[in-house]
Design an enzyme around this catalytic site. Structure first.
Site, PDB file in Angstrom:
ATOM      1  N   ALA A 254       0.847  -1.201   0.000  1.00  8.50           N
ATOM      2  CA  ALA A 254       0.000   0.000   0.000  1.00  8.50           C
ATOM      3  C   ALA A 254       0.882   1.251   0.000  1.00  8.50           C
ATOM      4  O   ALA A 254       1.307   1.720  -1.069  1.00  8.50           O
ATOM      5  CB  ALA A 254      -0.933  -0.044   1.193  1.00  8.50           C
ATOM      6  N   ARG A 255       1.206   1.739   1.163  1.00  8.21           N
ATOM      7  CA  ARG A 255       2.112   2.871   1.316  1.00  8.21           C
ATOM      8  C   ARG A 255       2.866   2.679   2.629  1.00  8.21           C
ATOM      9  O   ARG A 255       2.315   2.146   3.601  1.00  8.21           O
ATOM     10  CB  ARG A 255       1.357   4.199   1.389  1.00  8.21           C
ATOM     11  CG  ARG A 255       0.790   4.702   0.069  1.00  8.21           C
ATOM     12  CD  ARG A 255       1.888   5.208  -0.879  1.00  8.21           C
ATOM     13  NE  ARG A 255       1.345   5.798  -2.080  1.00  8.21           N
ATOM     14  CZ  ARG A 255       1.112   5.136  -3.226  1.00  8.21           C
ATOM     15  NH1 ARG A 255       1.387   3.843  -3.306  1.00  8.21           N
ATOM     16  NH2 ARG A 255       0.644   5.771  -4.280  1.00  8.21           N
ATOM     17  N   GLU A 284      10.711   7.005   0.485  1.00  6.59           N
ATOM     18  CA  GLU A 284      11.263   6.360  -0.723  1.00  6.59           C
ATOM     19  C   GLU A 284      11.951   7.408  -1.594  1.00  6.59           C
ATOM     20  O   GLU A 284      11.455   8.519  -1.699  1.00  6.59           O
ATOM     21  CB  GLU A 284      10.124   5.731  -1.542  1.00  6.59           C
ATOM     22  CG  GLU A 284       9.432   4.604  -0.820  1.00  6.59           C
ATOM     23  CD  GLU A 284       8.200   4.102  -1.592  1.00  6.59           C
ATOM     24  OE1 GLU A 284       7.999   4.509  -2.746  1.00  6.59           O
ATOM     25  OE2 GLU A 284       7.450   3.329  -1.027  1.00  6.59           O
ATOM     26  N   HIS A 302       8.993  -0.496  -4.723  1.00  6.04           N
ATOM     27  CA  HIS A 302       7.700   0.099  -5.112  1.00  6.04           C
ATOM     28  C   HIS A 302       7.357  -0.210  -6.579  1.00  6.04           C
ATOM     29  O   HIS A 302       7.261   0.680  -7.416  1.00  6.04           O
ATOM     30  CB  HIS A 302       7.703   1.623  -4.885  1.00  6.04           C
ATOM     31  CG  HIS A 302       6.316   2.200  -4.819  1.00  6.04           C
ATOM     32  ND1 HIS A 302       5.960   3.237  -4.004  1.00  6.04           N
ATOM     33  CD2 HIS A 302       5.183   1.880  -5.499  1.00  6.04           C
ATOM     34  CE1 HIS A 302       4.678   3.523  -4.169  1.00  6.04           C
ATOM     35  NE2 HIS A 302       4.187   2.720  -5.087  1.00  6.04           N
TER      36      HIS A 302
HETATM   37  C1  DGY Z   1      -0.248   3.619  -7.199  1.00  4.12           C
HETATM   38  O1  DGY Z   1      -0.903   3.533  -8.240  1.00  4.12           O
HETATM   39  O2  DGY Z   1      -0.665   4.257  -6.229  1.00  4.12           O
HETATM   40  C2  DGY Z   1       1.096   2.964  -7.187  1.00  4.12           C
HETATM   41  O3  DGY Z   1       1.587   2.872  -5.899  1.00  4.12           O
HETATM   42  C3  DGY Z   1       2.079   3.724  -8.061  1.00  4.12           C
HETATM   43  O4  DGY Z   1       2.127   5.035  -7.650  1.00  4.12           O
END
Ligand code: DGY
Length: 336
Positions: A254-255, A284, A302
């Site tokens: 996700a993040r 990142e 990522h």
């Molecule tokens: C998204 O689509 O959010 C991916 O993480 C690439 O930025």
């Protein structure tokens, strides 16, 4: 093609140049970039390095749209300084945590994203993270590449089998749903925590948890697929990690902001967690060096949606919406 201008200086820019001017912040897949160049006056970024805010603002002088991605910091401050000519920010990403949506809405700037099309690629990547973490892939790669592998025994490099285990998914949107389908191929029992319960057909036998804590207690593998919002910031902290079964695996596609990284490191070092698979990080690409030192973390840079098929589909989706905006139509994937 260009139907939405309202201000006189924008109109004069278009009279001089019939194609809206679009600032493309990063290198796009070739076919996507070719279409931008065909239909717009494109200001490209051939070195493909992220623009500092001042550079981005300078490039935007007289431009009508920005084609951005998650490496761009479109904060309230930057958005406040954009020229009035900017009508839209199209993002080649489903995540929009890099854009201050309220600030964009306040300036009447339309913002779009690319949901749905990246579900397959990101779910495939999630399965890779799960298997890579469970089967100690990072450690195995390191041993072979360094020449350290010099014997085999029945107790060598034992990992965790995921077949039949319980998978807890945080965020059951498109990516979460495809991840659940793929994981069923390993006979995994699916649990999920989401803002809303899915309909029975989509749920497909998965167990819904209204409360994240109850799901954590039964998650042998925890997969994070929720958007990065103020509500999900550091959602997985030391208290939540402690609720997982001993020897659990955590994967994050996700993040980075969804996890308290220091707490995750502590859980990996103490053996509370068997392993983690991470595709996203705080800060990142300048990640905390500790990640390089932990053998029980399978790391990727990522690349969740980074397939040729998906990045092209994302780019075309973004351009379809840009075309709609400049034709005076409502874009399909508007988030502000
Ligand atoms: C998204 O689509 O959010 C991916 O993480 C690439 O930025």
């Amino acid at each position: 093609m260009y139907a939405t201008v309202g201000l006189s200086h924008q109109v004069s820019a278009v009279v001089m140049n019939p194609h809206p001017v679009v600032v493309v912040t990063r290198k796009l897949p070739a076919a996507v970039e070719a279409r931008v160049q065909r239909d717009y006056t494109a200001i490209l970024n051939p070195p493909d390095v992220p623009y500092p805010s001042a550079t981005l603002l300078a490039k935007c002088a007289g431009a009508h749209a920005i084609l951005a991605c998650h490496t761009d910091g479109l904060s309230a401050d930057v958005i406040a300084q954009l020229p009035d000519s900017i009508r839209a920010i199209g993002n080649i990403s489903v995540g929009t945590d890099h854009v201050d949506l309220k600030a964009a809405a306040a300036r009447g700037i339309i913002v779009t994203n690319t949901p749905g099309v990246l579900a397959n690629a990101t779910a495939e990547l999630t399965i890779l993270l799960i298997l890579g973490a469970a089967r100690r892939a990072a450690e195995g790669q390191r041993m072979i590449r360094s020449g350290e592998w010099n014997s085999w025994s029945p107790s060598f490099m034992l990992g965790t089998e995921v077949t039949g285990k319980r998978l807890g998914i945080v965020g059951m949107g498109g990516v979460g749903q495809v991840t659940a389908r793929r994981a069923r191929g390993f006979d995994m029992e699916i649990h999920y925590y989401n803002r809303h319960r899915l309909d029975a057909r989509t749920e497909s036998g998965a167990t819904y948890h209204e409360n994240l804590d109850t799901m954590l207690a039964v998650s042998d593998v925890l997969a994070l697929h929720c958007p990065a919002t103020p509500e999900t910031e550091r959602l997985i902290d030391s208290r939540k990690l402690a609720l997982l079964p001993d020897g659990a695996i955590v994967v994050n596609a996700a993040r980075g902001s969804v996890v308290d990284e220091a707490a995750l490191v502590a859980a990996l070092q103490s053996g509370k967690l068997a392993a983690a698979g991470l595709d996203v990080f705080d800060n990142e690409p300048h990640i905390d060096p500790i990640w390089r030192q932990l053998d029980n973390v399978f790391l990727l840079p990522h690349v969740g949606s980074a397939t040729r098929e998906t990045r092209s589909a994302m780019g075309f989706m973004m351009l379809d919406d840009l075309d709609a905006i400049f034709a005076g139509r409502e874009p399909k994937n508007r988030v502000a």
